[in-house]
Motif scaffolding. Structure first.
Motif, PDB file in Angstrom:
ATOM      1  N   PHE A 207     -10.938  12.218 -29.339  1.00  0.00           N
ATOM      2  CA  PHE A 207      -9.619  11.214 -29.321  1.00  0.00           C
ATOM      3  C   PHE A 207      -8.328  12.242 -28.996  1.00  0.00           C
ATOM      4  CE2 PHE A 207     -12.763   9.657 -32.270  1.00  0.00           C
ATOM      5  CZ  PHE A 207     -13.149   8.614 -31.777  1.00  0.00           C
ATOM      6  N   PRO A 208      -7.227  11.543 -28.473  1.00  0.00           N
ATOM      7  CA  PRO A 208      -7.437  10.107 -27.950  1.00  0.00           C
ATOM      8  C   PRO A 208      -8.216  10.279 -26.419  1.00  0.00           C
ATOM      9  CG  PRO A 208      -5.592  11.044 -27.143  1.00  0.00           C
ATOM     10  CD  PRO A 208      -6.027  12.238 -28.116  1.00  0.00           C
ATOM     11  N   ALA A 209      -8.373   9.094 -25.928  1.00  0.00           N
ATOM     12  CA  ALA A 209      -9.143   8.889 -24.390  1.00  0.00           C
ATOM     13  C   ALA A 209      -8.425   9.775 -23.527  1.00  0.00           C
ATOM     14  CB  ALA A 209      -9.266   7.492 -24.187  1.00  0.00           C
ATOM     15  N   GLY A 210      -8.987  10.057 -22.486  1.00  0.00           N
ATOM     16  CA  GLY A 210      -8.284  10.829 -21.372  1.00  0.00           C
ATOM     17  C   GLY A 210      -7.808   9.669 -20.173  1.00  0.00           C
ATOM     18  N   THR A 211      -6.858  10.286 -19.479  1.00  0.00           N
ATOM     19  CA  THR A 211      -6.143   9.486 -18.620  1.00  0.00           C
ATOM     20  C   THR A 211      -6.741   9.434 -17.263  1.00  0.00           C
ATOM     21  OG1 THR A 211      -4.453  11.199 -18.239  1.00  0.00           O
ATOM     22  CG2 THR A 211      -4.167   9.528 -19.911  1.00  0.00           C
ATOM     23  N   THR A 212      -7.473  10.456 -16.734  1.00  0.00           N
ATOM     24  CA  THR A 212      -8.081  10.500 -15.574  1.00  0.00           C
ATOM     25  C   THR A 212      -9.403  10.175 -15.714  1.00  0.00           C
ATOM     26  OG1 THR A 212      -8.546  12.988 -15.480  1.00  0.00           O
ATOM     27  CG2 THR A 212      -6.391  12.377 -14.934  1.00  0.00           C
ATOM     28  N   VAL A 213     -10.214   9.930 -14.610  1.00  0.00           N
ATOM     29  CA  VAL A 213     -11.628   9.705 -14.582  1.00  0.00           C
ATOM     30  C   VAL A 213     -12.262  10.891 -15.144  1.00  0.00           C
ATOM     31  CG1 VAL A 213     -13.660   9.280 -13.126  1.00  0.00           C
ATOM     32  CG2 VAL A 213     -11.502   8.008 -12.926  1.00  0.00           C
ATOM     33  N   LEU A 214     -11.976  12.181 -14.674  1.00  0.00           N
ATOM     34  CA  LEU A 214     -12.803  13.131 -15.207  1.00  0.00           C
ATOM     35  C   LEU A 214     -12.570  13.353 -16.639  1.00  0.00           C
ATOM     36  CD1 LEU A 214     -11.951  15.960 -12.286  1.00  0.00           C
ATOM     37  CD2 LEU A 214     -14.261  14.787 -12.810  1.00  0.00           C
ATOM     38  N   GLU A 215     -11.186  13.284 -17.087  1.00  0.00           N
ATOM     39  CA  GLU A 215     -11.105  13.357 -18.629  1.00  0.00           C
ATOM     40  C   GLU A 215     -12.027  12.300 -19.334  1.00  0.00           C
ATOM     41  OE1 GLU A 215      -6.687  15.077 -19.028  1.00  0.00           O
ATOM     42  OE2 GLU A 215      -6.992  13.017 -18.625  1.00  0.00           O
ATOM     43  N   ILE A 216     -12.179  11.013 -18.878  1.00  0.00           N
ATOM     44  CA  ILE A 216     -12.962  10.026 -19.354  1.00  0.00           C
ATOM     45  C   ILE A 216     -14.074  10.600 -19.365  1.00  0.00           C
ATOM     46  CG2 ILE A 216     -13.584   7.830 -19.052  1.00  0.00           C
ATOM     47  CD1 ILE A 216     -10.966   7.004 -18.283  1.00  0.00           C
ATOM     48  N   GLU A 217     -14.853  10.884 -18.432  1.00  0.00           N
ATOM     49  CA  GLU A 217     -16.264  11.172 -18.148  1.00  0.00           C
ATOM     50  C   GLU A 217     -16.671  12.546 -19.377  1.00  0.00           C
ATOM     51  OE1 GLU A 217     -17.048  10.161 -13.394  1.00  0.00           O
ATOM     52  OE2 GLU A 217     -16.635  12.342 -13.974  1.00  0.00           O
ATOM     53  N   GLY A 218     -15.543  13.223 -19.419  1.00  0.00           N
ATOM     54  CA  GLY A 218     -15.761  14.342 -20.416  1.00  0.00           C
ATOM     55  C   GLY A 218     -15.808  13.801 -21.846  1.00  0.00           C
ATOM     56  N   LYS A 219     -15.038  12.978 -22.087  1.00  0.00           N
ATOM     57  CA  LYS A 219     -14.810  12.287 -23.526  1.00  0.00           C
ATOM     58  C   LYS A 219     -16.163  11.471 -23.957  1.00  0.00           C
ATOM     59  CE  LYS A 219     -10.458  13.318 -24.270  1.00  0.00           C
ATOM     60  NZ  LYS A 219     -10.194  14.469 -25.846  1.00  0.00           N
ATOM     61  N   ILE A 220     -16.730  10.925 -22.678  1.00  0.00           N
ATOM     62  CA  ILE A 220     -17.863   9.925 -22.839  1.00  0.00           C
ATOM     63  C   ILE A 220     -19.106  10.893 -23.331  1.00  0.00           C
ATOM     64  CG2 ILE A 220     -19.743   8.550 -21.538  1.00  0.00           C
ATOM     65  CD1 ILE A 220     -17.164   7.328 -20.016  1.00  0.00           C
ATOM     66  N   ARG A 221     -19.366  11.781 -22.314  1.00  0.00           N
ATOM     67  CA  ARG A 221     -20.265  12.954 -22.704  1.00  0.00           C
ATOM     68  C   ARG A 221     -20.302  13.432 -24.176  1.00  0.00           C
ATOM     69  NH1 ARG A 221     -24.148  14.834 -19.495  1.00  0.00           N
ATOM     70  NH2 ARG A 221     -25.230  16.698 -20.251  1.00  0.00           N
ATOM     71  N   ALA A 222     -18.936  13.913 -24.372  1.00  0.00           N
ATOM     72  CA  ALA A 222     -18.690  14.387 -25.940  1.00  0.00           C
ATOM     73  C   ALA A 222     -19.101  13.284 -26.906  1.00  0.00           C
ATOM     74  CB  ALA A 222     -17.255  15.061 -25.909  1.00  0.00           C
ATOM     75  N   SER A 223     -18.781  12.123 -26.584  1.00  0.00           N
ATOM     76  CA  SER A 223     -19.039  11.116 -27.587  1.00  0.00           C
ATOM     77  C   SER A 223     -20.427  10.820 -27.823  1.00  0.00           C
ATOM     78  CB  SER A 223     -18.316   9.679 -27.180  1.00  0.00           C
ATOM     79  OG  SER A 223     -16.807   9.796 -27.003  1.00  0.00           O
ATOM     80  N   TRP A 224     -21.193  10.727 -26.804  1.00  0.00           N
ATOM     81  CA  TRP A 224     -22.649  10.410 -26.881  1.00  0.00           C
ATOM     82  C   TRP A 224     -23.389  11.562 -27.628  1.00  0.00           C
ATOM     83  CZ3 TRP A 224     -25.787  12.794 -22.508  1.00  0.00           C
ATOM     84  CH2 TRP A 224     -27.277  12.986 -22.822  1.00  0.00           C
TER      85      TRP A 224
END
Length: 283
Positions: free
Chosen positions: A113-130
Motif C-alpha cells: 500500500f498504497p496502490a500504484g498510479t501506473t500500470v507497471l506499478e499496479i502490476e507489481g503491487k498485484i504480484r506482491a499482494s498475491w
C-alpha cells in the motif's frame, strides 16, 4: 498426438540443462557460464521444482540445503514478497523448516500500500499482494487486517480491469486472479470473459489484448487460468505444443521466446505446459 521427439529424450535433455545450472555451493543459476551469472533464489526454486515435477532427487541436496539456510536471513531482511515466497517453497521442497519464531510476514506489507498510479506499478503491487496472501496462510503470525484490506483492494483492481478497461499484461492479470483466489473471492465467469481477450486463434495467449506478442510466461499463465476457470484443456494443443518446442535450445533448456537464451523459469514453465498437454505419465 505425435510429438517432435519422445518425451524421455526431452526430459533427459532438460535435466542435463538443470544439472549444468548448479553452482558448486548447491545453488542454481541459469546464466552459470556467463561472467555475470550469479546464484539466485528464483533459479534455485525453479530448479528444485523441476526435479520434483520429474520425481528426481536433486544432486548435492545437502549443499543446496546449506545454501538456502545461509541465504534466508538476507532474504527475509530484504522484505521482497517474491524472494520470500521462492525461499519458502524451496525450503518445503528440501524438507527444511521455515522459521516459526520470527515475524517474517510484517516486513512484506510495506510493499503493498498504497496502490500504484501506473500500470507497471499496479502490476507489481498485484504480484506482491498475491504472494503475500499465499505466505500469510503459512505464517505463524497471520495478519487478518491486512488480508481483508488486500482482498478489497484486489476486488477493486478487478473492477477497474473490467469497467475502466485498465490493461494488464497476462502475467499481471494472472497474479490478480490468483490473489483473488487466495483471498477467497474469485469469480470464475468474470475471469473467463477477461481471459478471452488474451487468447490467440491458434490456442496461444498474447501479452496484452492489443498485442500479439507471446512468451513462455504468457503460455504458462494462459493455460493455468484456463484450467482454473473452466477445468478444460486448450483446444489447439498441437499449435501450443509446437510453440513450446520452438523455444527449446540445444542444451535442453527452454527460453522465453524462440531463439532466446534458455533460463530456469522458462524451462520449468515449459515442463508444466508439456505435462498439462499430456497429463498421462510420460515414462
Amino acid at each position: 498426438m505425435n510429438t517432435p521427439e519422445p518425451f524421455l529424450s526431452v526430459e533427459e535433455r532438460l535435466l542435463d540443462y538443470v544439472r549444468n545450472c548448479r553452482m558448486d555451493n548447491g545453488s542454481y543459476c541459469g546464466w552459470r557460464y556467463r561472467e555475470w551469472g550469479l546464484p539466485s533464489i528464483q533459479d534455485t526454486f525453479w530448479a528444485l521444482r523441476i526435479y520434483r515435477k520429474l520425481s528426481r532427487t536433486p544432486p548435492s541436496a545437502g549443499r543446496t540445503r546449506r545454501w538456502l539456510e545461509s541465504e534466508l536471513p538476507s532474504i527475509l531482511e530484504e522484505g521482497d514478497s517474491e524472494k520470500t515466497a521462492n525461499a519458502f517453497c524451496s525450503f518445503q521442497m528440501m524438507g527444511l523448516t521455515f522459521p516459526s519464531e520470527k515475524d517474517w510476514l510484517s516486513p512484506l506489507s510495506k510493499h503493498l500500500f498504497p496502490a500504484g498510479t501506473t500500470v507497471l506499478e499496479i502490476e507489481g503491487k498485484i504480484r506482491a499482494s498475491w504472494l503475500w496472501l499465499v505466505l500469510e496462510r503459512h505464517s505463524p503470525k497471520p495478519l487478518p487486517s491486512i488480508r481483508n484490506q488486500l482482498a478489497r483492494t484486489l476486488e477493486r483492481w478487478m473492477s477497474d480491469v473490467r469497467e475502466k478497461r485498465i490493461v494488464l499484461d497476462l502475467p499481471g492479470f494472472g497474479a490478480l486472479v490468483e490473489g483473488l483466489r487466495a483471498a477467497g473471492c474469485l469469480d470464475k465467469p468474470i475471469v473467463e470473459r477477461v481471459l478471452n481477450l488474451y487468447r490467440e486463434p491458434d490456442g496461444g495467449y498474447r501479452l496484452t489484448p492489443d498485442s500479439r506478442t507471446e512468451s513462455m510466461e504468457c503460455l504458462w499463465w494462459g493455460m493455468r487460468l484456463d484450467r482454473l476457470c473452466s477445468d478444460k484443456n486448450t483446444q489447439a494443443f498441437t499449435a501450443l505444443e509446437e510453440t513450446v518446442f520452438s523455444c527449446e535450445a540445444r542444451n535442453g533448456g527452454f527460453g522465453p521466446r524462440p531463439g532466446a537464451i534458455p533460463d530456469l523459469p522458462s524451462t520449468g514453465m515449459a515442463l508444466d505446459l508439456l505435462r498439462n498437454i499430456h497429463p498421462r505419465p510420460l515414462h
